[in-house]
Scaffold this active site. Structure first.
Site, PDB file in Angstrom:
ATOM      1  N   ASP A  53      -2.041   7.367   5.453  1.00  0.00           N
ATOM      2  CA  ASP A  53      -2.725   5.807   5.641  1.00  0.00           C
ATOM      3  C   ASP A  53      -3.376   5.152   6.655  1.00  0.00           C
ATOM      4  O   ASP A  53      -2.248   4.276   7.111  1.00  0.00           O
ATOM      5  CB  ASP A  53      -2.409   5.228   4.104  1.00  0.00           C
ATOM      6  CG  ASP A  53      -3.199   3.939   3.640  1.00  0.00           C
ATOM      7  OD1 ASP A  53      -4.961   3.955   3.962  1.00  0.00           O
ATOM      8  OD2 ASP A  53      -2.861   3.069   2.707  1.00  0.00           O
TER       9      ASP A  53
ATOM     10  N   TRP B 151       0.612  -1.223   0.049  1.00  0.00           N
ATOM     11  CA  TRP B 151      -0.458  -0.552   0.095  1.00  0.00           C
ATOM     12  C   TRP B 151       0.565   1.502  -0.047  1.00  0.00           C
ATOM     13  O   TRP B 151       0.411   2.530  -0.974  1.00  0.00           O
ATOM     14  CB  TRP B 151      -0.992   0.711   1.672  1.00  0.00           C
ATOM     15  CG  TRP B 151      -2.219  -0.813   1.211  1.00  0.00           C
ATOM     16  CD1 TRP B 151      -2.248  -2.388   1.911  1.00  0.00           C
ATOM     17  CD2 TRP B 151      -2.783  -1.537  -0.046  1.00  0.00           C
ATOM     18  NE1 TRP B 151      -3.363  -2.761   1.829  1.00  0.00           N
ATOM     19  CE2 TRP B 151      -3.813  -2.521   0.416  1.00  0.00           C
ATOM     20  CE3 TRP B 151      -3.587  -0.851  -0.944  1.00  0.00           C
ATOM     21  CZ2 TRP B 151      -4.380  -3.273  -0.562  1.00  0.00           C
ATOM     22  CZ3 TRP B 151      -3.849  -1.642  -2.050  1.00  0.00           C
ATOM     23  CH2 TRP B 151      -4.865  -2.450  -1.280  1.00  0.00           C
TER      24      TRP B 151
ATOM     25  N   LYS C  25     -12.088  -1.771   6.140  1.00  0.00           N
ATOM     26  CA  LYS C  25     -11.501  -2.998   7.723  1.00  0.00           C
ATOM     27  C   LYS C  25     -11.888  -2.721   8.913  1.00  0.00           C
ATOM     28  O   LYS C  25     -12.329  -3.207   9.528  1.00  0.00           O
ATOM     29  CB  LYS C  25     -10.165  -2.483   6.750  1.00  0.00           C
ATOM     30  CG  LYS C  25      -9.491  -3.238   5.809  1.00  0.00           C
ATOM     31  CD  LYS C  25      -8.320  -2.623   5.354  1.00  0.00           C
ATOM     32  CE  LYS C  25      -8.460  -3.223   3.883  1.00  0.00           C
ATOM     33  NZ  LYS C  25      -7.334  -2.258   3.151  1.00  0.00           N
TER      34      LYS C  25
HETATM   35  C1  LIG Z   1      -7.169  -1.653   2.144  1.00  0.00           C
HETATM   36  C2  LIG Z   1      -5.955  -0.627   2.002  1.00  0.00           C
HETATM   37  C3  LIG Z   1      -5.773   0.066   1.016  1.00  0.00           C
HETATM   38  C4  LIG Z   1      -6.062   0.736  -0.594  1.00  0.00           C
HETATM   39  O1  LIG Z   1      -8.233   0.047   0.161  1.00  0.00           O
HETATM   40  P1  LIG Z   1      -9.261   0.875  -1.056  1.00  0.00           P
HETATM   41  O2  LIG Z   1     -10.342   1.491  -0.664  1.00  0.00           O
HETATM   42  O3  LIG Z   1      -9.133  -0.992  -1.449  1.00  0.00           O
HETATM   43  O4  LIG Z   1      -8.481   1.788  -2.152  1.00  0.00           O
HETATM   44  C5  LIG Z   1      -5.232   1.282   0.907  1.00  0.00           C
HETATM   45  N1  LIG Z   1      -4.255   1.448   2.195  1.00  0.00           N
HETATM   46  C6  LIG Z   1      -3.990  -0.165   3.684  1.00  0.00           C
HETATM   47  C7  LIG Z   1      -2.916  -0.013   4.704  1.00  0.00           C
HETATM   48  C8  LIG Z   1      -5.363  -0.924   2.902  1.00  0.00           C
HETATM   49  O5  LIG Z   1      -4.918  -1.680   3.906  1.00  0.00           O
END
Ligand SMILES: *Cc1c(COP(=O)(O)O)cnc(C)c1O
Length: 370
Positions: A186, A119, A210
């Protein structure tokens, strides 16, 4: 018996049918009470005799949902009345990979990144399309099994971006870098999982699927005074200032996902006692599973001990020939979604907020039975 007869068939089923032990990495488990309230809103939202899917996103009833969700997010993050704004946007966390540099990287500036996995790499790739990127440290050579420590941070960065929890590999920052520049995070897979001083960040973002709600919306919390300094002509949909001015309603938002997020944040605040409450449960779940991994010779934890994630626990079998037997033990116990990410293999148990301690106990029993 009279009591039971009064319940609908659906209700009886949800009471008496055990749910699966859902270790999915995302979209992932949600509290049963949230699913039930969301189901009700699909049939009849706020006694309007309309489904939540059928109402205007500008109706009074839905605007109240967005406001409530925004307030809950700021309150849980401890950022109410501190100059931050909460948005619920579309395009997933992946769109934030681009939106962050658009709004924080001036033309000619340099962005710093710490690369701790897939990511982070994705975020770096997008930032490079807009300007200079300095990757200050990476654990790629090491299979992303650790978080780089003591990273030197140059004084001239426009911002530093990190990924607080690496969903795929199972590492998590325990301490964040101290910076003079804005710190962007993030935090898709560990947002609201434990007590964090969120005020050290200028931008916090997390895909809802999540730990926040249902897929289709992304929580973005941004410090307002940090915006408007890039000199860029930012495309409307990617402009935090415009999204703030329109209160997350610049275009049609993901109505149902925002509603589910609101319900889930209410659950976190009212049923679980906020971040102080949920972290006790989350630490207990992670401790239980890591203790088993450290003592059970059939399993090998994947990442460095110091950097273990409390949300995504990754491990392998010591002997691959045990796979069939372990998978069978798991499926007989009602355990689902334990496979590692397709890019790394092995196993990954995601222990998000809604996963009960009981599910981890069941997993540990299956591990001991191997
Ligand atoms: C799942 C995830 C993403 C991607 O998320 P999307 O909503 O599918 O774009 C980005 N960063 C992290 C840390 C993730 O776990």
């Amino acid at each position: 018996m009279i009591f039971l007869i009064k319940l609908s068939n659906l209700h009886i089923k949800t009471i008496f049918q055990m749910k699966k032990h859902n270790f999915a990495a995302g979209p992932s488990i949600l509290p049963q009470s949230v699913i039930e309230k969301a189901s009700q809103a699909l049939l009849n939202f706020n006694n309007m005799d309309l489904s939540i899917l059928e109402i205007s996103h500008r109706s009074k009833n839905f605007v109240a949902v967005v406001e409530n969700a925004q307030n809950l997010a700021l309150e849980l993050a401890g950022l109410k009345d501190k100059g931050y704004y909460a948005l619920f946007l579309q395009g997933g966390a992946s769109t934030q990979f681009l939106m962050a540099p658009y709004n924080f990287l001036p033309i000619g500036g340099t962005a710093g990144y710490i690369d701790t996995g897939t990511w982070s790499s994705g975020a770096i790739k997008e930032a490079k399309k807009l300007g200079n990127v300095n990757v200050l440290a990476s654990s790629k050579e090491n299979g992303y099994k650790n978080i780089p420590k003591n990273v030197a941070i140059p004084d001239d960065l426009s911002y530093l971006h990190i990924t607080s929890n690496n969903t795929i590999y199972g590492t998590e920052f325990k301490e964040f870098p101290k910076t003079k520049c804005p710190l962007l995070v993030d935090t898709s897979s560990d947002m609201f999982s434990h007590v964090v001083d969120y005020s050290q960040f200028d931008l916090i973002y997390a895909g809802a699927q999540k730990n926040i709600g249902a897929s289709g919306t992304t929580l973005v919390i941004v410090k307002q005074e940090a915006l408007g300094k890039t000199g860029r002509d930012i495309p409307s949909m990617l402009d935090y200032q415009l999204q703030i001015a329109k209160d997350s309603l610049y275009n049609t938002p993901s109505v149902f996902s925002i509603y589910v997020s609101m319900l889930n944040l209410e659950w976190l605040k009212n049923e679980m006692g906020g971040l102080q409450g949920i972290e006790k449960v989350n630490f207990a779940k992670a401790d239980l599973l890591y203790n088993e991994l450290d003592t059970n010779k059939n399993f090998i934890p994947y990442v460095d001990k110091a950097d273990r994630s409390i949300m995504n626990v990754t491990f392998n079998l010591a002997d691959e020939s045990l796979k069939e037997r372990f998978d069978k033990l798991c499926s007989e116990a009602g355990i689902v979604a334990l496979s590692g990410h397709r890019s790394v293999g092995g196993y990954r148990a995601s222990l998000y907020n809604a996963l009960p301690l009981e599910s981890v106990k069941v997993l540990v029993e299956a591990m001991r039975a191997l």
